[in-house]
Design an enzyme around this catalytic site. Structure first.
Site, short mmCIF file in Angstrom:
data_model
loop_
_atom_site.label_atom_id
_atom_site.label_comp_id
_atom_site.label_asym_id
_atom_site.label_seq_id
_atom_site.Cartn_x
_atom_site.Cartn_y
_atom_site.Cartn_z
N HIS A 290 1.02 -1.22 -0.13
CA HIS A 290 -0.07 -0.13 0.11
C HIS A 290 0.95 1.22 -0.04
O HIS A 290 0.68 2.17 -1.01
CB HIS A 290 -0.94 -0.09 1.05
CG HIS A 290 -1.81 1.18 1.48
ND1 HIS A 290 -3.02 1.25 0.91
CD2 HIS A 290 -1.79 2.33 1.80
CE1 HIS A 290 -3.52 2.36 1.20
NE2 HIS A 290 -2.89 3.11 1.83
N GLU A 291 1.89 1.17 0.87
CA GLU A 291 2.41 2.50 1.02
C GLU A 291 3.53 2.79 -0.20
O GLU A 291 3.60 3.77 -0.61
CB GLU A 291 3.28 2.31 2.44
CG GLU A 291 2.73 2.38 3.61
CD GLU A 291 1.34 3.12 4.01
OE1 GLU A 291 1.36 4.32 3.01
OE2 GLU A 291 0.50 2.97 4.32
#
Ligand code: ARG
Ligand code: ZN
Length: 849
Positions: A290-291
């Protein structure tokens, strides 16, 4: 307490453009000096007038414009430089401020965690570091110099130069202040490298405290797989020479995508088989991805303002869900995601905190990092993809990256790329972004003369501030099965756009069984009068794995609801149907484990409330236990063989195959304990060689009213390990008997190692308190009181986490008058507290409105 909302309609571009920022940090725990040189120029597209800079809790030491000292007195939220003092041409504004990271318990801005300096600037933390236009549409190139005795000094971008006691960083990519990061500490790196598709060498480092470097391998592996995946699936390459990740123990959220310097809650980085569960590994993989994915969806293309938060979060969640599905199992991932969506987002959408995926007003933006923005935001993208198809989606995304790279964009921009790439008009679809609430879709079926007709009717319940709503565009994926179980109509996406609409299927030899909302193609509640036989048929025959699971789920909920409301017996048919799935070796063990997971108590409370009943938490709890007991009886003869067949061969691996076996085996163990009182779980605990099995066995023992010796042994072994001890705290609270919950929490919170200022520890106990449904809602009101006491204690130190935890109260309208009054009294007590934060004040106010 100021509760003035910020409104989307008031958006105005910034008065100036900020091309470049030079920052110097002289770090000291009590008195850090921050020198800033802002290269500003009037913004021809801006409103003109004064220059307003945000700033909070900063001691202004000096201010100068083009080298000439300026007089200015900051107010509580910033600094204004009057228009007449500003040149009509580019200029440099220099400031020096002093801040105290050591005293920063809110964990926003520059703070200290375990002796290291770190930052969290999203959403509005940068204004606690220096005077600055702290808004995402102001994007600048950053040069950062850090002066500190700490051995490791990190910031965004690429390293430029370093010497003893200093380091300099340059970030070539313009970015908003919320993506700024700085870390200084005594850290060690787990390193690797990655070569991008076009041949750029990237140095990868995961920075942790001494002693933790052996726990980073899975995070690093996840990072490398994420980087490769984003190249292969979205054509997105990494764009700096280094990618740094830092693990910190004190963190309000999961992790943060700062450009080139992601900062993570340590629980989402550190893992070994002995200390982390399969769920932890899965979360680490998902959050690392995600990051990393934010580098394109969030950083290269950012948000114009915070109302557009779902532009980056919904899309990035959607991307990490796709990634996890590709890495593991799409079917299992989808079921898990829908379970989470219903548990958190439907719950939010159906209560006083409901808000649109793109809200149009907020008091405190940190209160809008919600399941609606993230998870419903991702669902909306999944629907878009279903409507325009794979090729349309790909064309739209390519256009998005092409057209908006380097920009701060809006939801209008996002929808326009889909319109331009596919020729589709999305005016009606946009309501998904602007209107809150979970649509309900009523299904009626008709069979006559070889024609099967499905009539779908959408209902849009009112939500706070939005009494009336327009019809949504709802993609309903449908497949039809023959009575013999063969699929006669493969998955077809029906587009429901009218309030009521009928869809005809012709040329069928026999009345089919409909499988509706396959893959959970829209975030809606399906209302359908289906017989138990038909549900059991779908559980046995549906070719869509999500709907196969869903049929079993719906069946279980129907049965459990009747047990709760009418005191009915467990249904024999349900038991038989579920047993068949549990023992079907042609099915993925992970899927079977999910099928065996009974509906949660909070889920049942919501379901009963929706059906017009007043849920009684104690009855729900008792009925659910009875249901588990009956299932255990049903499977009694098969359990030993089932579990033996699931033994994992060879060393622990955190992959989906092994994790699925452990999940099913531990589901079996939980059932077995209903028969043997926990004897097998004691043996399993003693033999466990990994945290997944240890924690599962411990939970089972606690549910059976045992486990004292195991808890003591666990504590003795892991006393110094913060992340592992969080589990020890949490498991006791989650599995406390309802009437004991308050005393268990009181005992745990008086321990010296209940470090409540650490968000992970606070969540492990106080968050778990609210997750123990029957205990939290015990008629005495002790759970409510305890939660409110702790929220009020945490609020002055860390308003953001206090506000987030207060959502435990959002379901009050479901319950009986006595419980409603008890909860409202706690919310009123919170509202009346002197010095209440804007964060918690907004939440309590909305829940009481
Ligand atoms: N952008 C981060 C993420 O989802 C979340 C950070 C939010 N932090 C906050 N304090 N609101 O990846
Ligand atoms: Zn995110």
């Amino acid at each position: 307490m100021t509760q003035t909302p910020v409104k989307l309609v008031d958006y105005q571009p910034f008065s100036h453009v900020l091309n470049r920022v030079e920052l110097t940090f002289r770090l000291a725990p009590q008195a850090t000096r921050v020198l800033a040189r802002l290269h500003l120029a009037p913004n021809p597209a801006g409103p003109g007038g004064d220059l307003r800079l945000d700033g909070e809790g900063l001691r202004l030491i000096a201010l100068a414009l083009d080298g000439v000292a300026l007089e200015a007195t900051p107010d509580a939220t910033g600094l204004t430089i009057a228009a007449q003092a500003l040149p009509d041409a580019p200029f440099v504004l220099e400031s020096e401020v002093e801040i105290a990271p050591e005293g920063n318990t809110a964990l926003e801005g520059l703070y200290m965690s375990g002796g290291m300096y770190c930052t969290q600037c999203e959403a509005e933390g940068f204004r606690k570091i220096t005077f600055y236009p702290d808004r995402p549409d102001v994007m600048a190139r950053f040069d950062v110099r850090i002066e500190s005795e700490m051995p490791v000094l990190l910031s965004n971008g690429n390293p430029v130069a370093a010497g003893p006691g200093w380091a300099e960083w340059h970030d070539p990519w313009p970015k908003p202040a919320y993506l700024f990061a700085l870390v200084a500490g005594d850290l060690v790196a787990h390193s690797a490298s990655f070569t991008t598709a076009s041949g750029r060498e990237v140095a990868l480092n995961i920075w942790v405290r001494q002693g933790d470097e052996g726990r980073c391998a899975y995070a690093m592996d996840s990072l490398i797989r994420s980087m490769r995946w984003d190249e292969q699936v979205y054509g997105r390459e990494y764009d700096l020479d280094v990618f740094n990740i830092v693990a910190v123990d004190d963190f309000n959220m999961g992790a943060m995508e700062n450009k080139g310097l992601n900062i993570f809650n340590s629980k989402l980085v550190l893992a070994t088989p002995e200390t982390a569960t399969d769920t932890d590994y899965e979360r680490i993989e998902a959050v690392i991805a995600h990051e990393y994915f934010h580098n394109w969806t969030g950083n290269r293309i950012t948000c114009r303002d915070w109302f557009q938060l779902c532009l980056k979060e919904g899309l990035t969640v959607f991307r990490d869900q796709q990634f996890s599905g590709d890495m593991r199992s799409h079917a299992v991932k989808r079921i898990e995601d829908v379970l989470a969506l219903r548990a958190r987002q439907f719950r939010e959408d159906g209560g006083p905190l409901a808000h649109a995926v793109r809200p149009d007003a907020y008091v405190e933006i940190n209160n809008f990092y919600t399941a609606t923005i993230y998870e419903k935001g991702a669902e909306v993208i999944g629907m878009l993809k279903a409507l325009v198809g794979e090729a349309g989606y790909k064309a739209a995304l390519d256009l998005y990256f092409d057209r908006h790279d380097g920009q701060a964009a809006t939801i209008e921009d996002w929808l326009r790329v889909f319109e331009d790439a596919t020729g589709r008009d999305l005016t009606q679809f946009k309501r998904w972004y602007t209107e809150a609430g979970t649509p309900r879709v009523k299904v009626t079926e008709d069979w006559a003369e070889g024609v099967f007709t499905l009539t779908l009717q959408q209902e849009l319940p009112p939500t706070p501030g939005q009494p009336d709503k327009g019809a949504k565009v709802i993609p309903v994926a449908v497949g039809l099965l023959n009575p013999n179980g063969d699929e006669v109509v493969p998955t077809t996406v029906l587009e429901l756009v009218e309030p009521v609409q009928s869809f005809r299927f012709e040329g069928l030899a026999a009345r089919p069984v409909a499988s509706i909302l396959r893959g959970f193609s829209a975030p809606v509640v399906l209302e359908r009068n289906v017989s138990a036989q038909e549900r059991a048929f779908l559980l046995a025959h549906d070719t869509d794995p999500f709907n196969k699971w869903e049929a079993g789920r719906a069946l279980a909920k129907d049965v459990l609801a009747r047990m709760i409301v009418e005191g009915a017996e467990v249904s024999r048919d349900w038991l038989a149907a579920l047993a068949r799935v549990a023992l079907d070796e042609s099915l993925d063990p992970a899927f079977r484990a999910l099928a065996l997971r009974l509906p949660g108590e909070d889920d049942m409370a919501a379901t009963l409330h929706d059906a017009g009943h007043v849920p009684d938490p104690a009855r729900i709890h008792a009925a659910r236990r009875a249901m588990a007991g009956a299932l255990a009886q049903e499977l009694a003869g098969a359990l030993p063989g089932l579990m033996a067949g699931l033994a994992v061969q060879g060393p622990f691996a955190p992959d989906a195959a092994q994790a699925g076996k452990r999940a099913l085996r531990n589901a079996g163990l939980a059932l077995l304990s209903r028969l043997d009182g926990g004897a097998a779980a004691e043996a399993a605990y003693a033999q466990a060689d990994n945290m997944t099995d240890s924690l599962a066995a411990l939970a089972v023992l606690l549910e059976a009213g045992r486990g004292a010796a195991e808890l003591a042994g666990f504590e003795a072994r892991w006393a110094g390990e913060r992340l592992v001890m969080d589990k020890w705290f949490m498991v006791q609270v989650l599995h406390a008997a309802p009437q004991d919950l308050a005393s268990v929490v009181e005992r745990l919170t008086t321990r010296a190692d209940f470090d409540w200022k650490n968000p992970n520890r606070f969540r492990a106990v106080i968050g778990a308190l609210a997750a123990n449904h029957a205990g939290f809602h015990h008629a005495s009101g002790a759970g409510y009181r305890l939660l409110a006491d702790w929220l009020l204690r945490l609020d002055p130190k860390n308003p953001q986490t206090a506000a987030r935890m207060s959502t435990a109260f959002e379901t009050w309208p479901r319950y009986d008058a006595d419980r409603q009054a008890l909860i409202r009294a706690e919310l009123e007590r919170i509202m009346a507290a002197p010095g209440l934060s804007r964060d918690l004040g907004e939440m309590a106010g909305r829940m009481l409105a």
